[in-house]
Scaffold this motif. Structure first.
Motif, PDB file in Angstrom:
ATOM      1  N   LEU A   8     -46.237  32.247   9.473  1.00  0.00           N
ATOM      2  CA  LEU A   8     -44.345  32.266   9.587  1.00  0.00           C
ATOM      3  C   LEU A   8     -44.204  30.891   8.619  1.00  0.00           C
ATOM      4  CD1 LEU A   8     -42.384  34.436  11.832  1.00  0.00           C
ATOM      5  CD2 LEU A   8     -41.717  32.077  10.195  1.00  0.00           C
ATOM      6  N   VAL A   9     -44.797  29.940   9.771  1.00  0.00           N
ATOM      7  CA  VAL A   9     -44.057  28.525   9.168  1.00  0.00           C
ATOM      8  C   VAL A   9     -44.549  28.506   7.802  1.00  0.00           C
ATOM      9  CG1 VAL A   9     -43.935  26.489   9.485  1.00  0.00           C
ATOM     10  CG2 VAL A   9     -44.313  28.504  11.261  1.00  0.00           C
ATOM     11  N   ALA A  10     -45.529  29.105   7.409  1.00  0.00           N
ATOM     12  CA  ALA A  10     -46.545  29.096   5.603  1.00  0.00           C
ATOM     13  C   ALA A  10     -44.458  29.486   4.765  1.00  0.00           C
ATOM     14  CB  ALA A  10     -47.215  29.346   5.175  1.00  0.00           C
ATOM     15  N   ALA A  11     -44.533  30.999   4.882  1.00  0.00           N
ATOM     16  CA  ALA A  11     -43.724  31.335   4.063  1.00  0.00           C
ATOM     17  C   ALA A  11     -42.353  31.278   4.261  1.00  0.00           C
ATOM     18  CB  ALA A  11     -43.758  33.285   4.920  1.00  0.00           C
ATOM     19  N   PHE A  12     -42.087  30.478   5.286  1.00  0.00           N
ATOM     20  CA  PHE A  12     -40.906  29.884   5.473  1.00  0.00           C
ATOM     21  C   PHE A  12     -40.480  28.967   4.247  1.00  0.00           C
ATOM     22  CE2 PHE A  12     -37.662  26.271   6.497  1.00  0.00           C
ATOM     23  CZ  PHE A  12     -36.408  26.661   6.131  1.00  0.00           C
ATOM     24  N   VAL A  13     -41.798  27.593   4.126  1.00  0.00           N
ATOM     25  CA  VAL A  13     -41.801  26.394   3.463  1.00  0.00           C
ATOM     26  C   VAL A  13     -41.458  26.996   1.873  1.00  0.00           C
ATOM     27  CG1 VAL A  13     -42.879  24.511   3.112  1.00  0.00           C
ATOM     28  CG2 VAL A  13     -42.712  25.136   5.924  1.00  0.00           C
ATOM     29  N   VAL A  14     -42.500  28.452   1.494  1.00  0.00           N
ATOM     30  CA  VAL A  14     -42.313  28.857   0.244  1.00  0.00           C
ATOM     31  C   VAL A  14     -40.624  29.305   0.127  1.00  0.00           C
ATOM     32  CG1 VAL A  14     -43.550  30.415  -1.610  1.00  0.00           C
ATOM     33  CG2 VAL A  14     -44.931  29.245  -0.210  1.00  0.00           C
ATOM     34  N   GLU A  15     -40.109  29.631   1.024  1.00  0.00           N
ATOM     35  CA  GLU A  15     -38.454  30.390   0.099  1.00  0.00           C
ATOM     36  C   GLU A  15     -38.312  29.054   0.652  1.00  0.00           C
ATOM     37  OE1 GLU A  15     -36.127  34.203   2.281  1.00  0.00           O
ATOM     38  OE2 GLU A  15     -37.247  32.023   3.991  1.00  0.00           O
ATOM     39  N   PHE A  16     -38.048  28.049   1.294  1.00  0.00           N
ATOM     40  CA  PHE A  16     -37.077  27.082   1.688  1.00  0.00           C
ATOM     41  C   PHE A  16     -37.452  26.121   0.198  1.00  0.00           C
ATOM     42  CE2 PHE A  16     -37.175  22.375   1.898  1.00  0.00           C
ATOM     43  CZ  PHE A  16     -35.655  22.587   2.454  1.00  0.00           C
ATOM     44  N   LEU A  17     -38.592  26.538  -0.530  1.00  0.00           N
ATOM     45  CA  LEU A  17     -38.719  25.402  -1.675  1.00  0.00           C
ATOM     46  C   LEU A  17     -37.929  25.730  -2.863  1.00  0.00           C
ATOM     47  CD1 LEU A  17     -42.322  23.682  -0.292  1.00  0.00           C
ATOM     48  CD2 LEU A  17     -39.873  22.462  -0.777  1.00  0.00           C
ATOM     49  N   LEU A  18     -38.812  27.491  -3.032  1.00  0.00           N
ATOM     50  CA  LEU A  18     -38.735  28.081  -4.197  1.00  0.00           C
ATOM     51  C   LEU A  18     -36.927  28.356  -3.682  1.00  0.00           C
ATOM     52  CD1 LEU A  18     -41.445  30.694  -4.108  1.00  0.00           C
ATOM     53  CD2 LEU A  18     -41.010  29.141  -5.593  1.00  0.00           C
ATOM     54  N   PHE A  19     -36.178  28.254  -3.017  1.00  0.00           N
ATOM     55  CA  PHE A  19     -34.364  28.481  -3.300  1.00  0.00           C
ATOM     56  C   PHE A  19     -33.842  26.501  -3.778  1.00  0.00           C
ATOM     57  CE2 PHE A  19     -30.553  27.681  -0.537  1.00  0.00           C
ATOM     58  CZ  PHE A  19     -29.380  29.086  -1.443  1.00  0.00           C
ATOM     59  N   THR A  20     -34.557  26.724  -3.364  1.00  0.00           N
ATOM     60  CA  THR A  20     -33.974  24.408  -3.017  1.00  0.00           C
ATOM     61  C   THR A  20     -34.815  23.316  -4.875  1.00  0.00           C
ATOM     62  OG1 THR A  20     -35.253  23.903  -1.705  1.00  0.00           O
ATOM     63  CG2 THR A  20     -32.771  24.621  -1.269  1.00  0.00           C
ATOM     64  N   PHE A  21     -35.552  23.098  -3.797  1.00  0.00           N
ATOM     65  CA  PHE A  21     -36.212  22.172  -5.109  1.00  0.00           C
ATOM     66  C   PHE A  21     -36.930  23.037  -6.630  1.00  0.00           C
ATOM     67  CE2 PHE A  21     -35.565  19.547  -1.150  1.00  0.00           C
ATOM     68  CZ  PHE A  21     -34.593  18.961  -1.356  1.00  0.00           C
ATOM     69  N   LEU A  22     -37.657  23.682  -5.728  1.00  0.00           N
ATOM     70  CA  LEU A  22     -38.604  24.084  -6.653  1.00  0.00           C
ATOM     71  C   LEU A  22     -37.984  25.862  -7.196  1.00  0.00           C
ATOM     72  CD1 LEU A  22     -42.253  24.102  -4.669  1.00  0.00           C
ATOM     73  CD2 LEU A  22     -41.276  22.122  -6.713  1.00  0.00           C
ATOM     74  N   ARG A  23     -36.604  25.610  -7.302  1.00  0.00           N
ATOM     75  CA  ARG A  23     -36.242  26.935  -7.489  1.00  0.00           C
ATOM     76  C   ARG A  23     -36.662  27.232  -9.355  1.00  0.00           C
ATOM     77  NH1 ARG A  23     -30.467  25.518  -7.407  1.00  0.00           N
ATOM     78  NH2 ARG A  23     -30.829  25.606  -5.407  1.00  0.00           N
ATOM     79  N   ASN A  24     -36.749  28.519 -10.256  1.00  0.00           N
ATOM     80  CA  ASN A  24     -37.364  28.406 -10.881  1.00  0.00           C
ATOM     81  C   ASN A  24     -38.736  28.390 -11.559  1.00  0.00           C
ATOM     82  OD1 ASN A  24     -36.492  30.690 -12.552  1.00  0.00           O
ATOM     83  ND2 ASN A  24     -34.451  29.763 -13.889  1.00  0.00           N
ATOM     84  N   VAL A  25     -39.439  27.457 -10.401  1.00  0.00           N
ATOM     85  CA  VAL A  25     -40.270  26.987 -11.098  1.00  0.00           C
ATOM     86  C   VAL A  25     -42.017  27.332 -11.243  1.00  0.00           C
ATOM     87  CG1 VAL A  25     -41.751  27.255  -8.265  1.00  0.00           C
ATOM     88  CG2 VAL A  25     -42.307  25.017 -10.046  1.00  0.00           C
ATOM     89  N   PHE A  26     -41.463  28.989 -11.577  1.00  0.00           N
ATOM     90  CA  PHE A  26     -42.307  30.084 -11.822  1.00  0.00           C
ATOM     91  C   PHE A  26     -41.992  30.996 -13.036  1.00  0.00           C
ATOM     92  CE2 PHE A  26     -44.096  30.011  -6.883  1.00  0.00           C
ATOM     93  CZ  PHE A  26     -45.216  28.975  -7.793  1.00  0.00           C
TER      94      PHE A  26
END
Length: 427
Positions: A8-26
């Motif tokens: 659960l924590v890992a899923a949140f970390v991924v969501e957090f990063l893709l929403f902020t610092f890694l937005r559009n990284v893929f």
């Protein structure tokens, strides 16, 4: 903490990063899909992380915990001072965004006893007011006191965070775990400040996030009337959860009895009548429909291909509308209509699936935890398929992971040994 808890924590970390610092990284195609799946993953992993466990037991906070809470809230105040300096450099300007200027006009009209829901002509173009009453009524004191509206949003968010921190410290978790959980809202604010400061300077979205956080806390700690108040505030501000509400009322009916569900329903209906229908909608029954038409017209404008490049807000990595823009048949208006239909259909499907799982499988979960998990999955889906995926809108769904994280089990005996029979029958 169990493996499912770490998942659960890992899923949140991924969501957090893709929403902020890694937005559009893929890239604009894959990034929103992974972001959506990460948000859904927070809720799905919770089905295992909280299986067979009751809600955390809340005990009186110790002096050390109170000091820790005071320090954390002090950090939020210090962050507010940074925001104040930033707001001083960024004036409210309808040429940059008409969100706050439109709210100002609606508040001023209401204070002057004028019709609120009539076209706004102040900005050099015609805009129909679309905001529901509890999006703009909270700013009446700011107008009377000549306070920057954005401060109301920040304070509203801060109060919701304070409630969450207050619940957290009463769990009496180890200090490192308490600090790690309590600092999540500050990290989210800092990330937004660095990656999309417009969310803080041009919108009042922090207030909406605060409303939804309070709703989440009321689901597992509040009496029925507090739940009703929080539901009303959410429905009459950003009514994203409208399809989810019947699911929660059905679960309440099953778990707390008919009278509790009817009381919540009745109070919500009465407040909607008093706050919105009687003073506003009853004078113009077409106002709500015109507001939806305005949203559609604005979406068509956002979807129009600019002379150079592509529509900015569709390809920023937070929503799936780009797929419909690029691949769906028909003209722009037809594609927008298609995504609206898919949006509604997917949201209803999430609610139906959640209802079928709960009433069919009877999982070994506390019903209040299940309500939070389904709300998280629902909001992640709602904002993934919205017709114009503005970054600030997506913030609501991302922030709803925090109340779930606050329920994670620590190393200490902070839970009852077993679920109540009413909410934990084995399938």
């Amino acid at each position: 903490m169990s493996f499912a808890g770490w998942l659960l924590v890992a899923a949140f970390v991924v969501e957090f990063l893709l929403f902020t610092f890694l937005r559009n990284v893929f890239g604009a195609a894959l990034s929103p899909v992974v972001l959506w799946l990460a948000g859904v993953g927070v809720g799905i992993s919770g089905l295992w992380a909280f299986r067979g466990r009751s809600l955390p037991v809340l005990r009186p906070a110790t002096k050390a915990q109170l000091i820790s809470a005071a320090l954390l809230l002090g950090a939020l105040v210090a962050f507010g001072l940074r925001v104040a300096r930033m707001l001083g450099k960024v004036p409210i300007d309808p040429a940059l965004s008409d969100v706050i200027p439109s709210i100002e006009v609606m508040v001023q009209r209401w204070l002057a006893h004028e019709a609120v829901y009539v076209p706004i002509l102040d900005f050099g173009y015609i805009i129909y007011p679309t905001y529901l009453p509890l999006t703009w009524l909270p700013f009446v004191p700011a107008e009377l006191l000549h306070i920057d509206y954005r401060w109301v949003a920040f304070v509203g968010f801060g109060l919701a965070v304070a409630v969450g921190v207050g619940l957290l410290i009463r769990r009496q978790l180890p200090l490192p775990a308490t600090l790690a959980l309590a600092v999540v809202p500050l990290l989210l604010l800092q990330a937004i400040l660095q990656t999309d400061p417009n969310t803080l300077t041009r919108t009042i979205e922090l207030l909406i996030v605060g409303f939804y956080l309070l709703l989440a806390f009321s689901l597992w700690r509040g009496p029925w009337w507090v739940q009703a108040l929080c539901l009303t505030v959410c429905i009459l501000s950003r009514f994203s959860l409208v399809f989810w509400v019947p699911l929660w009322l059905a679960i309440l009916w099953q778990q707390q009895g008919r009278m509790v569900a009817l009381r919540v329903t009745g109070l919500v209906a009465a407040l909607v009548l008093v706050i919105y229908i009687a003073p506003f909608l009853s004078h113009d029954w077409g106002a709500f429909a015109r507001a939806q038409d305005t949203y559609t017209g604005a979406a068509i404008g956002e979807w129009e291909q600019p002379p150079i490049g592509r529509p900015e807000h569709l390809y920023r990595g937070v929503g799936l509308a780009a797929f419909f823009h690029r691949l769906a048949p028909g003209d722009i208006a037809q594609r927008v209509q298609l995504v609206r239909l898919v949006h509604a259909g997917v949201c209803v499907a999430v609610v139906v699936a959640a209802a079928a799982y709960w009433f069919g499988r009877r999982p070994r979960l506390d019903y209040r935890i299940y309500g939070l998990l389904t709300l998280k999955v629902y909001l992640a889906t709602f904002y993934a398929f919205v017709q114009v995926p503005y970054i600030y809108l997506t913030l609501v769904g991302v922030a709803m992971a925090w109340p779930i994280l606050l329920l994670l089990r620590g190393h200490g005996p902070d839970e009852e040994p077993e679920l109540l029979q009413a909410s934990a029958e084995v399938s």
